[in-house]
Write a protein that holds these residues in place. Structure first.
Motif, short mmCIF file in Angstrom:
data_model
loop_
_atom_site.label_atom_id
_atom_site.label_comp_id
_atom_site.label_asym_id
_atom_site.label_seq_id
_atom_site.Cartn_x
_atom_site.Cartn_y
_atom_site.Cartn_z
N ASN A 14 0.86 -1.18 0.00
CA ASN A 14 0.00 0.00 0.00
C ASN A 14 0.90 1.24 0.00
OD1 ASN A 14 -1.55 2.22 0.74
ND2 ASN A 14 -2.88 1.02 2.07
N LEU A 16 0.36 4.39 0.44
CA LEU A 16 0.11 5.32 1.55
C LEU A 16 0.69 4.79 2.85
CD1 LEU A 16 -3.55 6.43 0.70
CD2 LEU A 16 -1.41 7.64 0.26
N GLU A 17 0.63 3.49 3.04
CA GLU A 17 1.23 2.88 4.22
C GLU A 17 2.75 3.05 4.19
OE1 GLU A 17 1.81 -1.55 6.20
OE2 GLU A 17 0.18 -1.24 4.78
N ILE A 19 4.44 5.44 2.64
CA ILE A 19 4.73 6.86 2.89
C ILE A 19 4.64 7.17 4.38
CG2 ILE A 19 3.83 9.20 2.53
CD1 ILE A 19 3.07 8.23 -0.36
N GLU A 20 3.63 6.62 5.05
CA GLU A 20 3.47 6.85 6.49
C GLU A 20 4.63 6.23 7.28
OE1 GLU A 20 2.49 8.14 10.06
OE2 GLU A 20 1.63 8.82 8.18
N LYS A 21 5.06 5.04 6.89
CA LYS A 21 6.19 4.40 7.57
C LYS A 21 7.46 5.25 7.43
CE LYS A 21 5.11 -0.53 7.22
NZ LYS A 21 5.65 -1.80 6.69
N SER A 23 7.61 8.52 6.80
CA SER A 23 7.42 9.77 7.56
C SER A 23 7.67 9.54 9.04
CB SER A 23 6.01 10.31 7.35
OG SER A 23 5.83 10.67 6.02
N LYS A 24 7.15 8.45 9.56
CA LYS A 24 7.34 8.11 10.97
C LYS A 24 8.84 7.92 11.27
CE LYS A 24 6.05 4.63 14.38
NZ LYS A 24 5.33 3.36 14.61
N ARG A 26 11.40 9.23 9.66
CA ARG A 26 12.09 10.52 9.57
C ARG A 26 11.90 11.37 10.82
NH1 ARG A 26 10.98 12.09 3.23
NH2 ARG A 26 12.63 10.76 2.40
N ARG A 27 10.81 11.15 11.54
CA ARG A 27 10.55 11.93 12.76
C ARG A 27 11.30 11.39 13.97
NH1 ARG A 27 5.18 11.69 10.59
NH2 ARG A 27 4.67 10.04 12.06
N VAL A 45 10.13 -0.26 8.56
CA VAL A 45 9.87 0.46 7.30
C VAL A 45 10.00 -0.49 6.11
CG1 VAL A 45 10.71 2.28 5.75
CG2 VAL A 45 10.61 2.69 8.22
#
Length: 103
Positions: A14, A16-17, A19-21, A23-24, A26-27, A45
């Motif tokens: 997925n 979007l999944e 991308i979210e992984k 982003s998480k 990178r934070r 990731v």
């Protein structure tokens, strides 16, 4: 190019999944994490459906293919003293090479 199994695996990811992984990840404050925690974060990731699959990009080139090497220059002024002869453009700078010492 890729096996049917690998292509099927990629189709199930997925976006979007993913991308979210990313982003998480990178934070995260990597400087404050243990090596084990960093390893787990990277694993989280890169895995999907509890699987990790990597893809390589291997290529073959015909005999006689010309390859070129680019070097980033530290100055816009030319000529540069370190680059006066053709071999200077091809050989890596000494500070970029890892030297092995004998024990």
């Amino acid at each position: 190019m890729f096996s049917k199994e690998r292509l099927a695996f990629l189709e199930r990811i997925n976006p979007l999944e993913l991308i979210e992984k990313i982003s998480k990840f990178r934070r995260l404050n990597i400087a404050m994490m243990t090596p084990e925690a960093i390893n787990k974060a990277i694993y989280d990731v890169l895995t999907f459906e509890d699987q990790f699959i990597y893809f390589t990009n291997g290529s073959t080139y015909p005999k006689g293919t010309l390859f070129f090497r680019a070097r980033k220059l530290d100055s816009s002024a030319f000529p540069i003293a370190e680059l006066m002869y053709e071999p200077h453009f091809w050989n890596a700078p000494a500070e970029s090479l890892l030297r092995r010492t004998e024990d």
